[in-house]
Design a protein around this motif. Structure first.
Motif, PDB file in Angstrom:
ATOM      1  N   ILE A 174       0.828  -1.201   0.000  1.00 19.93           N
ATOM      2  CA  ILE A 174       0.000   0.000   0.000  1.00 19.93           C
ATOM      3  C   ILE A 174       0.863   1.253   0.000  1.00 19.93           C
ATOM      4  O   ILE A 174       0.634   2.201  -0.751  1.00 19.93           O
ATOM      5  N   TYR A 175       1.898   1.253   0.835  1.00 18.44           N
ATOM      6  CA  TYR A 175       2.787   2.419   0.926  1.00 18.44           C
ATOM      7  C   TYR A 175       3.541   2.636  -0.385  1.00 18.44           C
ATOM      8  O   TYR A 175       3.662   3.773  -0.869  1.00 18.44           O
ATOM      9  N   GLU A 176       4.047   1.546  -0.963  1.00 22.05           N
ATOM     10  CA  GLU A 176       4.841   1.689  -2.183  1.00 22.05           C
ATOM     11  C   GLU A 176       3.963   2.085  -3.384  1.00 22.05           C
ATOM     12  O   GLU A 176       4.431   2.759  -4.297  1.00 22.05           O
ATOM     13  N   VAL A 177       2.695   1.675  -3.382  1.00 20.01           N
ATOM     14  CA  VAL A 177       1.794   2.007  -4.485  1.00 20.01           C
ATOM     15  C   VAL A 177       1.268   3.434  -4.358  1.00 20.01           C
ATOM     16  O   VAL A 177       1.201   4.180  -5.343  1.00 20.01           O
ATOM     17  N   THR A 178       0.877   3.828  -3.134  1.00 17.24           N
ATOM     18  CA  THR A 178       0.181   5.109  -2.938  1.00 17.24           C
ATOM     19  C   THR A 178       1.065   6.229  -2.404  1.00 17.24           C
ATOM     20  O   THR A 178       0.713   7.408  -2.510  1.00 17.24           O
ATOM     21  N   GLY A 179       2.190   5.866  -1.786  1.00 13.91           N
ATOM     22  CA  GLY A 179       3.015   6.887  -1.139  1.00 13.91           C
ATOM     23  C   GLY A 179       2.490   7.267   0.232  1.00 13.91           C
ATOM     24  O   GLY A 179       3.046   8.147   0.903  1.00 13.91           O
ATOM     25  N   LYS A 180       1.409   6.615   0.660  1.00 11.77           N
ATOM     26  CA  LYS A 180       0.835   6.850   1.986  1.00 11.77           C
ATOM     27  C   LYS A 180       0.784   5.539   2.747  1.00 11.77           C
ATOM     28  O   LYS A 180       0.602   4.471   2.148  1.00 11.77           O
ATOM     29  N   THR A 181       0.924   5.632   4.069  1.00 12.60           N
ATOM     30  CA  THR A 181       0.858   4.416   4.859  1.00 12.60           C
ATOM     31  C   THR A 181      -0.587   3.955   5.005  1.00 12.60           C
ATOM     32  O   THR A 181      -1.532   4.730   4.813  1.00 12.60           O
ATOM     33  N   LYS A 182      -0.742   2.695   5.361  1.00 12.91           N
ATOM     34  CA  LYS A 182      -2.078   2.148   5.622  1.00 12.91           C
ATOM     35  C   LYS A 182      -2.753   2.931   6.745  1.00 12.91           C
ATOM     36  O   LYS A 182      -3.955   3.213   6.682  1.00 12.91           O
ATOM     37  N   THR A 183      -1.989   3.323   7.744  1.00  9.45           N
ATOM     38  CA  THR A 183      -2.530   4.102   8.860  1.00  9.45           C
ATOM     39  C   THR A 183      -3.052   5.447   8.382  1.00  9.45           C
ATOM     40  O   THR A 183      -4.139   5.895   8.786  1.00  9.45           O
ATOM     41  N   GLU A 184      -2.301   6.122   7.519  1.00  7.39           N
ATOM     42  CA  GLU A 184      -2.742   7.417   6.988  1.00  7.39           C
ATOM     43  C   GLU A 184      -4.020   7.284   6.188  1.00  7.39           C
ATOM     44  O   GLU A 184      -4.942   8.110   6.302  1.00  7.39           O
ATOM     45  N   LEU A 185      -4.103   6.235   5.377  1.00  2.52           N
ATOM     46  CA  LEU A 185      -5.303   6.028   4.574  1.00  2.52           C
ATOM     47  C   LEU A 185      -6.509   5.687   5.438  1.00  2.52           C
ATOM     48  O   LEU A 185      -7.639   6.098   5.135  1.00  2.52           O
ATOM     49  N   GLU A 186      -6.286   4.960   6.511  1.00  2.19           N
ATOM     50  CA  GLU A 186      -7.384   4.647   7.427  1.00  2.19           C
ATOM     51  C   GLU A 186      -7.923   5.916   8.075  1.00  2.19           C
ATOM     52  O   GLU A 186      -9.140   6.064   8.252  1.00  2.19           O
ATOM     53  N   LEU A 187      -7.033   6.834   8.442  1.00  4.14           N
ATOM     54  CA  LEU A 187      -7.471   8.100   9.038  1.00  4.14           C
ATOM     55  C   LEU A 187      -8.266   8.928   8.033  1.00  4.14           C
ATOM     56  O   LEU A 187      -9.277   9.550   8.371  1.00  4.14           O
ATOM     57  N   GLU A 188      -7.809   8.944   6.777  1.00  3.51           N
ATOM     58  CA  GLU A 188      -8.551   9.643   5.732  1.00  3.51           C
ATOM     59  C   GLU A 188      -9.916   9.002   5.522  1.00  3.51           C
ATOM     60  O   GLU A 188     -10.918   9.691   5.305  1.00  3.51           O
ATOM     61  N   ASN A 189      -9.925   7.691   5.612  1.00  2.83           N
ATOM     62  CA  ASN A 189     -11.162   6.951   5.414  1.00  2.83           C
ATOM     63  C   ASN A 189     -12.232   7.354   6.428  1.00  2.83           C
ATOM     64  O   ASN A 189     -13.414   7.479   6.096  1.00  2.83           O
ATOM     65  N   LYS A 190     -11.835   7.565   7.660  1.00  2.00           N
ATOM     66  CA  LYS A 190     -12.776   7.922   8.721  1.00  2.00           C
ATOM     67  C   LYS A 190     -13.416   9.292   8.488  1.00  2.00           C
ATOM     68  O   LYS A 190     -14.475   9.589   9.025  1.00  2.00           O
ATOM     69  N   LYS A 191     -12.744  10.134   7.706  1.00  2.00           N
ATOM     70  CA  LYS A 191     -13.251  11.482   7.458  1.00  2.00           C
ATOM     71  C   LYS A 191     -14.229  11.534   6.284  1.00  2.00           C
ATOM     72  O   LYS A 191     -14.824  12.558   6.018  1.00  2.00           O
ATOM     73  N   GLN A 192     -14.319  10.427   5.565  1.00  2.00           N
ATOM     74  CA  GLN A 192     -15.177  10.422   4.382  1.00  2.00           C
ATOM     75  C   GLN A 192     -16.476   9.687   4.658  1.00  2.00           C
ATOM     76  O   GLN A 192     -16.545   8.780   5.480  1.00  2.00           O
TER      77      GLN A 192
END
Length: 320
Positions: A174-192
């Motif tokens: 996930i990190y290598e594909v997106t440049g963001k960690t799984k943790t960062e994406l989970e936090l973004e997910n909670k805001k949507q």
């Protein structure tokens, strides 16, 4: 997961640990509602993995159409995002035809992807990255790969055991594909806000005691061996050339055979390992399902299939 009562149900999810009776109840429910079933099982997507995945047989299906089964070759890879895209397309078509999609299975990540706007689940897979870290784990060990994740995403690393190498590698991917960690994406997910097209009535199945569930798991494994599981896996490994690095061979009921074919385990030891790993998996499933807003749990050893189906129909239409 929060599901408001004001939201109209447009599908039914049947979930539960392995061997709890999801197949029979979902089929009887589909017969009652004149509809179709979408599988949410990460092993049944593969062709040629029939016995070990407890794939529904033609006789068991009783004419009910099942989707998301036998959709990719046994040597292919498949991501949660691919599952979501395909399953949602099928569900949308069914809803347009005024049918009630029944989604049945025990793969929590698949179910989460269908219900939530799960960003990290929708991250496209990269097989080259995955294979690279599988090779590194094979050469240097799981702890070495886990330490790589710890440097990238310590929060995810803390949640994952080094031996859960599939998810450790996925977090790195996930990190290598997106440049963001799984943790960062989970936090973004909670805001949507969830953009799922599905508003499910979620039903949970289990047995009344852990001991009864484990006994049923052991009996199921015995039946799998009687039906020819050894020959099925022999064909996949010896004839088709699949290895432990293939995604399909990392599933319970298949990965345990590699020690047997390499001469490091007897067939009885292999069977015992499958039973043990399946028990552990069932326990993890139940823990994962706690995050779902389950309308009602049924112990399938205490109530008949007909009564469960009738009760589900009453709940769906009374609260729709």
């Amino acid at each position: 997961m929060v599901q408001e009562n004001s939201i109209k149900y447009n599908c039914i999810i049947i979930l539960g640990p392995t061997a709890c009776g999801k197949t029979s109840i979902s089929i009887e429910l589909a017969k009652e509602l004149n509809t179709e079933i979408i599988s949410a099982d990460s092993m049944q997507i593969y062709k040629d993995l029939n016995i070990g995945s407890a794939k529904v047989t033609q006789q068991e299906a009783q004419g009910i159409q099942h989707h998301m089964i036998d959709i990719i070759p046994s040597d292919a890879t498949f991501s949660v995002s691919e599952y979501k895209i395909l399953a949602e397309k099928i569900a949308s078509r069914m809803i347009e035809e005024s049918k009630i999609p029944i989604i049945a299975g025990g793969t929590g990540f698949y179910l989460t992807a269908l219900i939530e706007n799960n960003i990290y689940g929708l991250c496209e897979g990269d097989n080259s990255i995955r294979q690279k870290y599988i090779q590194i784990a094979s050469e240097k060990g799981n702890i070495y790969v886990h330490n790589i994740l710890n440097k990238i995403d310590p929060v995810s690393a803390q949640k994952l055991h080094p031996n859960d190498i599939k998810r450790v590698i996925r977090a790195i991917e996930i990190y290598e594909v997106t440049g963001k960690t799984k943790t960062e994406l989970e936090l973004e997910n909670k805001k949507q806000i969830s953009n799922s097209i599905l508003h499910p009535l979620i039903i949970g199945l289990n047995l009344s005691t852990r001991e009864k569930l484990y006994s049923k798991i052991d009996k199921r494994v015995d039946i799998m061996f009687e039906e020819g599981l050894l020959d099925e896996v022999k064909h996949l490994i010896c004839d088709k050339g699949l290895t432990i690095n293939n995604q399909s061979m990392q599933g319970i009921g298949y990965k345990e055979f590699f020690d047997y074919f390499s001469g490091n385990a007897t067939i009885d030891e292999t069977k015992s390992k499958i039973c043990l790993n399946t028990r552990h998996y069932a326990k993890r499933q139940l823990t994962y399902f706690n995050k779902f807003n389950i309308e009602k749990w049924y112990n399938t050893d205490e109530i008949s299939v007909d009564d469960i189906v009738l009760d589900i129909c009453n709940m769906y239409f009374n609260k729709k």
